[in-house]
Motif scaffolding. Sequence first.
Motif, PDB file in Angstrom:
ATOM      1  N   ASP A   3       4.557  14.462  -0.844  1.00  0.00           N
ATOM      2  CA  ASP A   3       4.997  13.401  -0.434  1.00  0.00           C
ATOM      3  C   ASP A   3       3.938  12.262   0.245  1.00  0.00           C
ATOM      4  O   ASP A   3       3.057  12.681   1.121  1.00  0.00           O
ATOM      5  N   ILE A   4       4.308  11.141   0.035  1.00  0.00           N
ATOM      6  CA  ILE A   4       3.489   9.989   0.862  1.00  0.00           C
ATOM      7  C   ILE A   4       4.135   9.209   1.671  1.00  0.00           C
ATOM      8  O   ILE A   4       5.159   8.430   1.313  1.00  0.00           O
ATOM      9  N   ILE A   5       4.140   9.108   3.111  1.00  0.00           N
ATOM     10  CA  ILE A   5       4.798   8.363   3.875  1.00  0.00           C
ATOM     11  C   ILE A   5       3.931   7.252   4.481  1.00  0.00           C
ATOM     12  O   ILE A   5       2.849   7.460   4.977  1.00  0.00           O
ATOM     13  N   GLU A   6       4.551   6.003   4.473  1.00  0.00           N
ATOM     14  CA  GLU A   6       3.757   4.686   4.965  1.00  0.00           C
ATOM     15  C   GLU A   6       4.710   4.134   5.904  1.00  0.00           C
ATOM     16  O   GLU A   6       5.775   3.794   5.778  1.00  0.00           O
ATOM     17  N   VAL A   7       4.095   3.874   7.094  1.00  0.00           N
ATOM     18  CA  VAL A   7       4.814   3.157   8.192  1.00  0.00           C
ATOM     19  C   VAL A   7       4.103   1.770   8.458  1.00  0.00           C
ATOM     20  O   VAL A   7       2.811   2.056   8.546  1.00  0.00           O
ATOM     21  N   GLU A   8       4.912   0.792   8.049  1.00  0.00           N
ATOM     22  CA  GLU A   8       4.273  -0.796   8.208  1.00  0.00           C
ATOM     23  C   GLU A   8       5.168  -1.492   9.109  1.00  0.00           C
ATOM     24  O   GLU A   8       6.084  -1.523   9.239  1.00  0.00           O
ATOM     25  N   LYS A  68       8.827  -7.268  11.681  1.00  0.00           N
ATOM     26  CA  LYS A  68       9.332  -6.117  10.697  1.00  0.00           C
ATOM     27  C   LYS A  68       8.569  -4.910  10.832  1.00  0.00           C
ATOM     28  O   LYS A  68       7.444  -4.648  10.793  1.00  0.00           O
ATOM     29  N   LEU A  69       9.531  -3.747  10.812  1.00  0.00           N
ATOM     30  CA  LEU A  69       9.104  -2.523  10.782  1.00  0.00           C
ATOM     31  C   LEU A  69       9.571  -1.708   9.696  1.00  0.00           C
ATOM     32  O   LEU A  69      11.039  -1.632   9.371  1.00  0.00           O
TER      33      LEU A  69
END
Length: 293
Positions: free
Chosen positions: A272-277, A209-210
């Motif tokens: 802004d806060i960007i999270e890539v998981e 999962k991305l």
Amino acid sequence: MVSIPTPVVAFHADGADRFGVITDEGVVDLTQDFQNRFNGLKQVIEAGALDELIDAADGRPPSYSEADIRFLIPIADPEKLICIGVNFPDRNAEYKDGTKDAKSYPSMFIRFPRSFTGHGENLVRPPESSQLDYEGEVTIIIGKGGRRIPRENAYDHIAALTLCNEGTIRDWVRHAKFNVTQGKNWDKTGAIGPWLVPFRDASQLDDIKLETRVNGEVRQQDRTGRMMYDFRYIVNYVSTFTTLVPGDVIVCGTPTGAGARFDPPIWLKPGDIIEVEAEGIGILRNGVEDEVC
């Protein structure tokens, strides 16, 4: 849930760039232990020494907490940093260029290392454009070089995995008809990290999962099993026209849901806060700030 193998990290602390291993207790600095052999993680990759680094940290107390370090791009000076575009279903629609069908071959472009920053750092929005966009992507690091690598052997050539927010200045990718270079290479508009996860087997890549979140809101979500050009194909295809070498970085495509997809578009802005998981890799987190000229 895919577990995360012991991560290896490049970082800055006490006035110097360093490398080491992330443990449950903190960061074990191994820079001095290997200073006669490695200048950084690229040289560790070239030597096939990720496991040696991890073993050296076993049982050692942490040198720093994660809060006391500044994360760096894991591979600071790759020979090649190649990005794959339009690699998930419906992604092509975000370009709004009148084309509908996936092409027979992947779209590709090159980025410069200077266009990225590390985990925990702010992406930088330039004064020339407000259209800073996000793209969350799984990224592979080549460990064993080669040319015309067969698909069935492709995974033998991957040393490690990391994540990328392949940030884009969206209006500048449309300045010319057949290239996106100028929209993809503004200083510190993207991020790579937070660390390198050693690649052990296919379960770490084939169907994970991305997800990308902006201020906690899920914007992108898909599984790598749905990629139009899978990781084996990417290694095979890229190595057909160029020799891959240890430390090369390949950013493998983003799901639908970038800011340009919305009507009206939603661009990133300071604060802004960007999270890539991604499962088994971790979370890459960055803020946004305006460039100070």
